[in-house]
Enzyme design. Structure first.
Site, PDB file in Angstrom:
ATOM      1  N   ARG A 104      24.948   2.171  16.346  1.00 22.71           N
ATOM      2  CA  ARG A 104      24.614   3.573  16.544  1.00 22.71           C
ATOM      3  C   ARG A 104      23.107   3.703  16.535  1.00 22.71           C
ATOM      4  O   ARG A 104      22.468   3.359  15.539  1.00 22.71           O
ATOM      5  CB  ARG A 104      25.249   4.355  15.385  1.00 22.71           C
ATOM      6  CG  ARG A 104      25.470   5.791  15.660  1.00 22.71           C
ATOM      7  CD  ARG A 104      26.323   6.358  14.570  1.00 22.71           C
ATOM      8  NE  ARG A 104      25.598   6.493  13.315  1.00 22.71           N
ATOM      9  CZ  ARG A 104      25.797   7.483  12.458  1.00 22.71           C
ATOM     10  NH1 ARG A 104      26.710   8.399  12.712  1.00 22.71           N
ATOM     11  NH2 ARG A 104      25.131   7.557  11.343  1.00 22.71           N
ATOM     12  N   THR A 108      19.282   8.852  18.331  1.00 27.34           N
ATOM     13  CA  THR A 108      20.189   9.688  19.133  1.00 27.34           C
ATOM     14  C   THR A 108      21.593   9.765  18.539  1.00 27.34           C
ATOM     15  O   THR A 108      22.379  10.632  18.914  1.00 27.34           O
ATOM     16  CB  THR A 108      20.329   9.107  20.550  1.00 27.34           C
ATOM     17  OG1 THR A 108      20.971   7.819  20.445  1.00 27.34           O
ATOM     18  CG2 THR A 108      18.977   8.947  21.230  1.00 27.34           C
ATOM     19  N   ASP A 200      26.034   3.454   3.929  1.00 27.27           N
ATOM     20  CA  ASP A 200      26.084   2.636   5.144  1.00 27.27           C
ATOM     21  C   ASP A 200      27.043   1.458   4.916  1.00 27.27           C
ATOM     22  O   ASP A 200      26.765   0.549   4.133  1.00 27.27           O
ATOM     23  CB  ASP A 200      24.676   2.116   5.482  1.00 27.27           C
ATOM     24  CG  ASP A 200      24.647   1.453   6.845  1.00 27.27           C
ATOM     25  OD1 ASP A 200      23.903   1.919   7.709  1.00 27.27           O
ATOM     26  OD2 ASP A 200      25.400   0.463   7.047  1.00 27.27           O
ATOM     27  N   ASP A 203      25.668  -2.169   5.767  1.00 25.47           N
ATOM     28  CA  ASP A 203      24.681  -2.625   4.779  1.00 25.47           C
ATOM     29  C   ASP A 203      25.344  -2.995   3.459  1.00 25.47           C
ATOM     30  O   ASP A 203      24.992  -3.988   2.824  1.00 25.47           O
ATOM     31  CB  ASP A 203      23.631  -1.527   4.531  1.00 25.47           C
ATOM     32  CG  ASP A 203      22.606  -1.467   5.654  1.00 25.47           C
ATOM     33  OD1 ASP A 203      22.567  -2.401   6.486  1.00 25.47           O
ATOM     34  OD2 ASP A 203      21.847  -0.482   5.699  1.00 25.47           O
TER      35      ASP A 203
HETATM   36  C1  PRP Z   1      28.617   2.426  11.622  1.00 25.31           C
HETATM   37  C2  PRP Z   1      30.115   2.321  11.405  1.00 25.31           C
HETATM   38  C3  PRP Z   1      30.655   2.799  12.724  1.00 25.31           C
HETATM   39  C4  PRP Z   1      29.667   3.836  13.129  1.00 25.31           C
HETATM   40  C5  PRP Z   1      30.258   5.192  12.862  1.00 25.31           C
HETATM   41  O1  PRP Z   1      28.147   1.352  12.336  1.00 25.31           O
HETATM   42  O2  PRP Z   1      30.548   1.045  11.056  1.00 25.31           O
HETATM   43  O3  PRP Z   1      30.773   1.796  13.707  1.00 25.31           O
HETATM   44  O4  PRP Z   1      28.492   3.658  12.336  1.00 25.31           O
HETATM   45  O5  PRP Z   1      29.428   6.182  13.312  1.00 25.31           O
HETATM   46  P1  PRP Z   1      29.819   7.152  14.521  1.00 25.31           P
HETATM   47  O6  PRP Z   1      31.232   7.567  14.309  1.00 25.31           O
HETATM   48  O7  PRP Z   1      28.842   8.273  14.374  1.00 25.31           O
HETATM   49  O8  PRP Z   1      29.619   6.396  15.809  1.00 25.31           O
HETATM   50  P2  PRP Z   1      26.578   1.114  12.599  1.00 25.31           P
HETATM   51  O9  PRP Z   1      26.148   1.759  13.874  1.00 25.31           O
HETATM   52  O10 PRP Z   1      25.821   1.479  11.373  1.00 25.31           O
HETATM   53  O11 PRP Z   1      26.506  -0.434  12.895  1.00 25.31           O
HETATM   54  P3  PRP Z   1      26.805  -1.673  11.924  1.00 25.31           P
HETATM   55  O12 PRP Z   1      28.293  -1.680  11.661  1.00 25.31           O
HETATM   56  O13 PRP Z   1      26.377  -2.813  12.748  1.00 25.31           O
HETATM   57  O14 PRP Z   1      26.016  -1.496  10.658  1.00 25.31           O
HETATM   58  N1  URA Z   2      28.018   4.812   9.470  1.00 28.88           N
HETATM   59  C1  URA Z   2      28.085   4.452   8.162  1.00 28.88           C
HETATM   60  O1  URA Z   2      28.046   3.254   7.827  1.00 28.88           O
HETATM   61  N2  URA Z   2      28.207   5.432   7.238  1.00 28.88           N
HETATM   62  C2  URA Z   2      28.266   6.727   7.566  1.00 28.88           C
HETATM   63  O2  URA Z   2      28.396   7.578   6.676  1.00 28.88           O
HETATM   64  C3  URA Z   2      28.186   7.076   8.931  1.00 28.88           C
HETATM   65  C4  URA Z   2      28.070   6.097   9.856  1.00 28.88           C
END
Ligand code: PRP
Ligand code: URA
Length: 209
Positions: A104, A108, A200, A203
């Site tokens: 994400r 944006t 997160d 993380d």
């Molecule tokens: C997080 C989570 C989802 C997304 C959800 O991933 O694991 O995939 O955000 O958010 P949304 O519904 O607003 O799209 P992130 O983009 O942080 O990537 P990562 O899993 O690589 O940390």
């Molecule tokens: N992605 C995450 O990991 N946590 C949130 O709360 C939203 C998006």
């Protein structure tokens, strides 16, 4: 419209509390996510079809039940979805696993796809898209659209925690997709984080910041 199921099983709810707790460290967080994913898989597979078979017990030949061979595919959204895959596979070891890489954009909040690798027969499989967080819904929406573009017909979405905003996006864009959750939270904050949420997920699973 797709159905939304929130699993209220006491073990799922109890473990989710520790997952949410900011004082839970990476090792315990990972273990708890794995356990909750397994418990959720138990609930999600409730409607799998069975067939009758014969089994020879030490006492007699008897009729018994076996899964009717429905093909399952698990599709974690990278990265955080990876944290739930092993838990589900403990119960469905024959499931094939595809991967969709999305992150994400922090400005944006729009998802950016960077990787996709799927089993060759996804059109024949019941696919379970896996991601702990359904926030704006952008990532799951794109992942599901990507699977459909490649021929997927039966898709379910499994998340630990969702915001109502994300659920609405999926219901609107993919009314054929049922959503399975451990919790439906209150809202999103100004940065698109789920409130109260767990922070997160990627993380916390992988120890990055
Ligand atoms: C997080 C989570 C989802 C997304 C959800 O991933 O694991 O995939 O955000 O958010 P949304 O519904 O607003 O799209 P992130 O983009 O942080 O990537 P990562 O899993 O690589 O940390
Ligand atoms: N992605 C995450 O990991 N946590 C949130 O709360 C939203 C998006």
């Amino acid at each position: 419209m797709g159905n939304v199921f929130v699993f209220d099983h006491p073990l799922i709810q109890h473990k989710l509390t520790y997952i949410r707790d900011k004082n839970t460290g990476t090792k315990e967080f990972r273990e708890l996510v794995d356990e909750v994913a397994m418990l959720m898989a138990f609930e999600i597979t409730r409607d799998l079809p069975l067939k009758e078979v014969e089994v020879e017990t030490p006492v007699m030949v008897s009729k018994s039940k076996q899964l009717a061979g429905k093909k399952i595919g698990l599709v974690p959204i990278l990265r955080a979805g990876l944290g739930m895959v092993d838990g589900v596979r403990k119960l469905i070891p024959a499931a094939k696993v595809g991967h969709v890489g999305l992150y994400r954009d922090p400005e944006t909040l729009k998802p950016v796809e960077y990787y996709i690798k799927l089993p060759s027969d996804i059109q024949e499989r019941e696919l379970i898209v896996i991601d702990p967080m359904l926030a704006t819904g952008g990532s799951a929406n794109d992942a599901i659209a990507s699977l459909k573009k490649r021929g997927a017909k039966n898709i379910r979405l499994m998340c630990l925690i969702a915001a109502p905003e994300g659920v609405e996006v999926i219901k609107e864009a993919h009314p054929d997709v049922d959503i399975y959750l451990a919790a439906m939270d209150e809202k999103l904050d100004d940065h698109g984080y789920i409130v109260p949420g767990l922070g997160d997920a990627g993380d916390r699973l992988f120890g990055t910041k």
